[in-house]
Design a protein around this motif. Structure first.
Motif, PDB file in Angstrom:
ATOM      1  N   VAL A 112      65.128  38.192  72.973  1.00 33.74           N
ATOM      2  CA  VAL A 112      66.055  39.036  72.204  1.00 33.74           C
ATOM      3  C   VAL A 112      65.593  39.106  70.744  1.00 33.74           C
ATOM      4  CG1 VAL A 112      68.017  38.685  73.753  1.00 33.74           C
ATOM      5  CG2 VAL A 112      67.657  37.112  71.845  1.00 33.74           C
ATOM      6  N   CYS A 172      71.170  39.657  70.521  1.00 35.60           N
ATOM      7  CA  CYS A 172      71.959  38.477  70.881  1.00 35.60           C
ATOM      8  C   CYS A 172      73.328  38.612  70.219  1.00 35.60           C
ATOM      9  CB  CYS A 172      71.277  37.202  70.389  1.00 35.60           C
ATOM     10  SG  CYS A 172      72.343  35.752  70.539  1.00 35.60           S
ATOM     11  N   PRO A 173      74.385  38.816  71.028  1.00 31.44           N
ATOM     12  CA  PRO A 173      75.719  38.977  70.434  1.00 31.44           C
ATOM     13  C   PRO A 173      76.118  37.793  69.554  1.00 31.44           C
ATOM     14  CG  PRO A 173      75.769  39.446  72.790  1.00 31.44           C
ATOM     15  CD  PRO A 173      74.391  38.930  72.488  1.00 31.44           C
ATOM     16  N   MET A 174      75.697  36.581  69.926  1.00 35.89           N
ATOM     17  CA  MET A 174      76.071  35.442  69.073  1.00 35.89           C
ATOM     18  C   MET A 174      75.403  35.535  67.705  1.00 35.89           C
ATOM     19  SD  MET A 174      75.999  31.383  69.623  1.00 35.89           S
ATOM     20  CE  MET A 174      74.287  31.097  69.944  1.00 35.89           C
ATOM     21  N   ASN A 188      69.375  30.666  66.628  1.00 38.17           N
ATOM     22  CA  ASN A 188      69.952  31.892  67.193  1.00 38.17           C
ATOM     23  C   ASN A 188      70.754  32.618  66.114  1.00 38.17           C
ATOM     24  OD1 ASN A 188      69.141  30.287  69.360  1.00 38.17           O
ATOM     25  ND2 ASN A 188      70.736  31.061  70.722  1.00 38.17           N
ATOM     26  N   CYS A 211      78.354  31.995  72.282  1.00 40.01           N
ATOM     27  CA  CYS A 211      77.501  32.753  73.196  1.00 40.01           C
ATOM     28  C   CYS A 211      78.381  33.292  74.322  1.00 40.01           C
ATOM     29  CB  CYS A 211      76.405  31.863  73.776  1.00 40.01           C
ATOM     30  SG  CYS A 211      75.644  32.630  75.223  1.00 40.01           S
ATOM     31  N   PRO A 212      78.486  34.625  74.447  1.00 39.81           N
ATOM     32  CA  PRO A 212      79.361  35.196  75.474  1.00 39.81           C
ATOM     33  C   PRO A 212      78.933  34.824  76.890  1.00 39.81           C
ATOM     34  CG  PRO A 212      78.538  36.893  73.969  1.00 39.81           C
ATOM     35  CD  PRO A 212      77.797  35.636  73.643  1.00 39.81           C
ATOM     36  N   GLU A 217      75.744  24.975  74.095  1.00 42.24           N
ATOM     37  CA  GLU A 217      76.469  26.222  73.805  1.00 42.24           C
ATOM     38  C   GLU A 217      77.667  26.421  74.738  1.00 42.24           C
ATOM     39  OE1 GLU A 217      73.883  29.670  73.788  1.00 42.24           O
ATOM     40  OE2 GLU A 217      72.437  28.642  72.515  1.00 42.24           O
ATOM     41  N   CYS A 275      72.747  36.377  81.052  1.00 42.85           N
ATOM     42  CA  CYS A 275      72.752  37.085  79.757  1.00 42.85           C
ATOM     43  C   CYS A 275      72.201  38.495  79.975  1.00 42.85           C
ATOM     44  CB  CYS A 275      71.887  36.342  78.747  1.00 42.85           C
ATOM     45  SG  CYS A 275      71.723  37.247  77.192  1.00 42.85           S
ATOM     46  N   MET A 294      69.035  39.391  77.944  1.00 39.11           N
ATOM     47  CA  MET A 294      67.781  38.791  78.411  1.00 39.11           C
ATOM     48  C   MET A 294      67.228  39.556  79.611  1.00 39.11           C
ATOM     49  SD  MET A 294      66.507  36.176  76.897  1.00 39.11           S
ATOM     50  CE  MET A 294      66.930  35.064  75.564  1.00 39.11           C
TER      51      MET A 294
HETATM   52  S1  SF4 Z   1      72.233  33.592  76.298  1.00 43.67           S
HETATM   53 FE1  SF4 Z   1      73.717  33.736  74.621  1.00 43.67          FE
HETATM   54  S2  SF4 Z   1      72.691  32.925  72.827  1.00 43.67           S
HETATM   55 FE2  SF4 Z   1      71.116  33.391  74.368  1.00 43.67          FE
HETATM   56  S3  SF4 Z   1      70.461  35.491  73.876  1.00 43.67           S
HETATM   57 FE3  SF4 Z   1      72.073  35.658  75.441  1.00 43.67          FE
HETATM   58  S4  SF4 Z   1      73.936  35.935  74.197  1.00 43.67           S
HETATM   59 FE4  SF4 Z   1      72.395  35.139  72.802  1.00 43.67          FE
END
Ligand code: SF4
Length: 305
Positions: free
Chosen positions: A60, A85-87, A113, A171-172, A199, A259, A262
């Motif tokens: 990401v 990455c939403p986080m 992250n 992290c969603p 996480e 994810c 990813m």
């Molecule tokens: S798993 Fe979580 S922290 Fe890792 S890229 Fe995906 S959203 Fe982001």
């Protein structure tokens, strides 16, 4: 997998003098074609040591930015421009500046992250593997702001006994793994050892036998006598775990630890990325230099990491 596409990737990888990096959470076929697989910082450090002219980062955006921060002379591309990455995006540099103003004198530790902009506003970077050591190395009595992941932050609080100023990021994907998933997996595999990523939410972590970063999971299973493991992190992790312990069985903790960002990377997109050198990731030089300082301070504390 399409052999023609793989052959073309192989040809172009040499022609472009490119190195292909794949994060542990990437689809198995992407991990299998990569030159290096691993966690985001490990991959960026590995790539910076190679003579490659191009880095194709299968992961990401913040990971590709980290690679650029460490390898400014290499062209860094992502096969999918929307893989974010939403986080990492849960805190902006401006929000962090406001938080710093509210806590003057506090040191800022950011999880890797995070965006390059947020790293540039931070004093120290950390990974999930070394966050405890980074915080432990900071002077007692100093306030510490920890961004963006509240769950990793709580894990660090517990391990260090220090109160941190936490940002409510998460992290969603990891928070979708629920206590029920662990309990159900344990019912089905009562002999299995439960490994969870920091996480994950606190109730899930309390049910785990070991709290480990992705790199630590790989080391852990190699020295564990157990033959069954329940894995509470993104499901892609099961692929490298199987490679290092082919005799063991690995079970995901439920089916929700996927994810979507990813999984945006495909073999065809890797080929397109090599063919057109798309999508380039750049970091403005002033931001890059400040972000690099926070990474270097982490490495100074932990020279062997
Ligand atoms: S798993 Fe979580 S922290 Fe890792 S890229 Fe995906 S959203 Fe982001």
């Amino acid at each position: 997998m399409n052999q023609r596409v793989l052959n073309e990737i192989q040809e172009l990888r040499q022609k472009r003098k490119a190195v292909i990096l794949a994060h542990n959470y990437q689809p198995a076929e992407i991990q299998d074609l990569a030159d290096f697989c691993g966690d985001s910082l490990g991959l960026s450090l590995e790539a910076s040591k190679t003579g490659a002219e191009v880095i194709v980062f299968c992961g990401v955006r913040f990971m590709a930015e980290t690679a650029k921060i460490l390898s400014p002379d290499k062209k860094v591309v992502m096969p999918d421009r929307w893989a974010g990455c939403p986080m990492a995006d849960m805190i902006t540099a401006e929000q962090l500046r406001t938080l710093k103003q509210e806590h003057p004198g506090a040191l800022v530790v950011c999880y890797v992250n995070s965006t390059a902009d947020v790293k540039a506003e931070s004093d120290y970077c950390c990974t999930s593997a070394n966050a405890v050591e980074v915080v432990n190395s900071l002077p007692r009595g100093k306030q510490i702001i920890f961004v963006p992941d509240q769950h990793l932050g709580r894990f660090v609080e517990e391990k260090t006994g220090r109160d941190l100023i936490l940002w409510p990021g998460y992290c969603p994907t990891h928070v979708l793994i629920a206590e029920d998933d662990i309990q159900e997996a344990r019912r089905q595999h009562p002999e299995a050892v439960v490994m969870a990523h920091p996480e994950c939410s606190e109730p899930v972590k309390q049910l785990a036998d070991a709290l480990l970063s992705t790199g630590q999971m790989l080391t852990f299973v190699q020295s564990s006598p157990a033959r069954q493991f329940i894995v509470a992190t993104e499901v892609g992790m099961i692929h490298p775990l199987r490679k290092v312990r082919p005799d063991a069985e690995f079970f995901p903790a439920g089916r929700r630890g996927v994810c979507p960002n990813m999984k945006k990377i495909t073999v065809e997109k890797v080929l397109a990325s090599l063919a057109s050198l798309q999508y380039e990731v750049t970091v403005p030089e002033d931001i890059r230099l400040r972000a690099k300082r926070s990474l270097e301070r982490m490495v100074e504390i932990l020279p062997e990491k």
